[in-house]
Design a protein around this motif. Structure first.
Motif, PDB file in Angstrom:
ATOM      1  N   LEU A  28      22.674  -9.164 -89.218  1.00 47.78           N
ATOM      2  CA  LEU A  28      22.611 -10.254 -90.151  1.00 47.78           C
ATOM      3  C   LEU A  28      21.577 -10.101 -91.041  1.00 47.78           C
ATOM      4  O   LEU A  28      21.403 -10.821 -92.356  1.00 47.78           O
ATOM      5  N   PHE A  30      18.324 -11.700 -90.493  1.00 45.58           N
ATOM      6  CA  PHE A  30      17.350 -12.699 -90.720  1.00 45.58           C
ATOM      7  C   PHE A  30      15.892 -12.402 -90.060  1.00 45.58           C
ATOM      8  O   PHE A  30      15.808 -11.439 -89.615  1.00 45.58           O
ATOM      9  N   GLN A  44      17.561 -16.939 -93.144  1.00 48.17           N
ATOM     10  CA  GLN A  44      18.775 -16.085 -93.517  1.00 48.17           C
ATOM     11  C   GLN A  44      18.592 -15.897 -95.108  1.00 48.17           C
ATOM     12  O   GLN A  44      19.181 -16.952 -95.885  1.00 48.17           O
ATOM     13  N   VAL A  61      29.040 -17.043 -90.017  1.00 48.54           N
ATOM     14  CA  VAL A  61      27.561 -16.779 -90.077  1.00 48.54           C
ATOM     15  C   VAL A  61      26.771 -18.114 -89.926  1.00 48.54           C
ATOM     16  O   VAL A  61      25.647 -17.900 -89.173  1.00 48.54           O
ATOM     17  N   LEU A  65      23.687 -18.085 -86.899  1.00 51.02           N
ATOM     18  CA  LEU A  65      22.678 -18.767 -87.253  1.00 51.02           C
ATOM     19  C   LEU A  65      22.238 -19.871 -86.367  1.00 51.02           C
ATOM     20  O   LEU A  65      21.015 -19.977 -85.673  1.00 51.02           O
ATOM     21  N   LYS A 101      19.139 -18.959 -99.497  1.00 50.31           N
ATOM     22  CA  LYS A 101      18.905 -18.553 -98.300  1.00 50.31           C
ATOM     23  C   LYS A 101      19.603 -19.787 -97.548  1.00 50.31           C
ATOM     24  O   LYS A 101      19.784 -20.861 -98.011  1.00 50.31           O
TER      25      LYS A 101
END
Length: 150
Positions: A28, A30, A44, A61, A65, A101
């Protein structure tokens, strides 16, 4: 919001090391914003491979998160030598997430010796000067596990 006390004085290092060593977290891409006892923020950045139609972040996603943010918040309260793993989570997507983001903020609701309940809110941010838009919320149950040999 309750004020929690971390039993591990090195909780920030323990949480970031545990999370950022996971292949899913690496994929990912992040990073952590703030970490405090009972709270965690994950940032992210927008990446094309994490999107669906017209550049919106894909729902899975957002769920990932939220899971990582809530789990990280729960991890801040663990004793040294312990980690946590998701038992289940429920995500409600409230608005499309599009922007430069997304930020996921996790918080502990009820810590326990073996089970911790946490929640997370996910916000999309169009650019640095734009308001945050709440795009998802999650309720997460974590199992706390002692690392063998720790």
């Amino acid at each position: 919001m309750p004020t929690w006390q971390a039993s591990n004085p090195h909780f920030e290092q323990a949480v970031t090391a545990a999370v950022l060593s996971m292949p899913a977290a690496q994929h990912l891409g992040f990073g952590f914003g703030a970490l405090a006892p009972g709270a965690a923020e994950i940032v992210q950045p927008h990446r094309q491979e994490l999107t669906q139609h017209d550049g919106y972040f894909q729902g899975g996603v957002l769920g990932s998160l939220a899971d990582f943010a809530a789990g990280s918040a729960a991890g801040t309260l663990l004793q040294p030598g312990w980690v946590n793993m998701t038992i289940d989570y429920t995500v409600k997507i409230l608005a499309p997430a599009k922007g430069s983001k997304v930020v996921a903020r996790g918080r502990v609701i009820k810590p326990g010796a073996l089970i911790t309940i946490a929640a997370a809110e996910v916000f999309s941010i169009e650019s640095e000067n734009d308001d945050e838009i709440l795009c998802a919320t999650a309720l997460v149950t974590m199992r706390n596990v002692k690392i063998p040999g720790a």
